[in-house]
Design an enzyme around this catalytic site. Sequence first.
Site, PDB file in Angstrom:
ATOM      1  N   LYS A 100       3.077   7.388   1.339  1.00  0.00           N
ATOM      2  CA  LYS A 100       3.881   6.935   0.198  1.00  0.00           C
ATOM      3  C   LYS A 100       3.473   7.597  -1.108  1.00  0.00           C
ATOM      4  O   LYS A 100       4.292   7.787  -2.006  1.00  0.00           O
ATOM      5  CB  LYS A 100       3.812   5.417   0.051  1.00  0.00           C
ATOM      6  N   LYS A 200       5.684   2.318  -3.679  1.00  0.00           N
ATOM      7  CA  LYS A 200       6.709   1.824  -2.753  1.00  0.00           C
ATOM      8  C   LYS A 200       7.979   1.380  -3.493  1.00  0.00           C
ATOM      9  O   LYS A 200       9.088   1.677  -3.046  1.00  0.00           O
ATOM     10  CB  LYS A 200       6.129   0.688  -1.913  1.00  0.00           C
ATOM     11  N   GLY A 298      -1.468  -1.939   8.523  1.00  0.00           N
ATOM     12  CA  GLY A 298      -2.136  -1.990   9.823  1.00  0.00           C
ATOM     13  C   GLY A 298      -1.696  -0.840  10.704  1.00  0.00           C
ATOM     14  O   GLY A 298      -0.607  -0.285  10.536  1.00  0.00           O
TER      15      GLY A 298
HETATM   16  N1  HSE Z   1      -2.905  -0.533   1.796  1.00  0.00           N
HETATM   17  C1  HSE Z   1      -1.534  -0.733   2.121  1.00  0.00           C
HETATM   18  C2  HSE Z   1      -1.245  -2.235   2.061  1.00  0.00           C
HETATM   19  C3  HSE Z   1      -1.297  -0.195   3.491  1.00  0.00           C
HETATM   20  O1  HSE Z   1      -2.179  -3.012   1.975  1.00  0.00           O
HETATM   21  O2  HSE Z   1      -0.085  -2.619   2.069  1.00  0.00           O
HETATM   22  C4  HSE Z   1       0.132  -0.034   3.833  1.00  0.00           C
HETATM   23  O3  HSE Z   1       0.810   0.804   2.950  1.00  0.00           O
END
Ligand code: HSE
Length: 407
Positions: A100, A200, A298
């Site tokens: 991302k 995101k 995950g």
């Molecule tokens: N570190 C990110 C989270 C992993 O905790 O959502 C997934 O993008």
Amino acid sequence: MIEIAIMGHGVVGSGVAKIITGHKKRLFNNVGEEIYIKRILDLREFPDSPLADRFTKDFDLILNDVEIRVVAEVMGGIHPAYDYTKALLKAGKSVVTSNKELVAAKGAELLEIARANNVNYLFEASVGGGIPIIRPMNQCLVANDVSEISGILNGTTNFILTKMFDDGMDFDSALKLAQQLGYAERNPAADIEGHDACRKICILASLATGKHVYPKNIYTEGITRITNRDVLYAEKAGCVIKLIGNAKLLDNGMLDIYVAPMLIGKDGPLANIKGVFNGIVVNGDCTDEVMFYGKGAGSMPTASAVVADIVDSCHHLKQRRFLFWADSNNENILPHSESRTAVYLRIDSPEALPEVEKLFGEVEVIVESDELAVITGEFTVCEIYGKIDELEKSGYKVLSSIRVEAK
Ligand code: HSE
């Protein structure tokens, strides 16, 4: 047989290899050919892996191998993933990714290179881990003008906040646990400071508006300043605190987009999303609200989305999937100071109430004990900062200020 390569054998990459080898038959039935992992790029050694003979440290072995048609980039970070992805797309290979950070920083450029070379650059796993969201937004919701996207987009922070609310855990222990479970980024600052969620929401907003939204232009606040007192007071107000990424298209055409912790009513659609789960609400003019829910982090959930993109690329080796947004100077982004919100304030003395009412008008008083906690009406962020300044000039200290979701 379709030959592929995987770049990176960490949390996500190892999951991708596991699914492709473990679900060989299911994938064969879908694609009509075997998906064969020819190379795995990683600087580390994995002598005990059943795929030990496929590992390489040499990117050129992948780039120059004409038999490799699809590459999964699951290395994370901008460098060297950016240069590798450009080179692979230019060499006529489709690239799929969970990265991302790269999509949010360079998506417009990489999508253009993919278009020019008639190959695919797909990134379902970049938002929401195992939740289908990129493809549904790009295809299933394509008939809609999307007016708002609101989501819990980071599993680690949602896990931490859930542990603080439900188990009374302190921030540090909850973060440590999230790291042990493989949810957190290598540098957890990206999670807890909100940067991961920012990348995101930028990807989703770019998709919805057709113009690249750059994270550097977006107000981003994490959860590091949320205290156990805030948790307690939020509960008294009938709310939970969630780290929310929000993008709202205003009537004047500006995009109000930010990442910030927010008090949201316990009955709201995102309030009961717990632990590592993510939830995203997309508001379309035809559909109204559509909600997506699932494990946002995950190994296996994220790898599931990467493999779906590999399969899609295998189905479209000679044809491009339409997934595109244009570059943009982000002039359509509302300055954060003009964003409107109600705000929760925690102040060091109950005696501040008259001054608070003088500045903010009528407020909802949540707690009046050794401290004062209130929820104000709606103001612009600039007005809120000004009023907090005035309050502090009168000798009071504002200990917390958190956005409150509009009722
Ligand atoms: N570190 C990110 C989270 C992993 O905790 O959502 C997934 O993008």
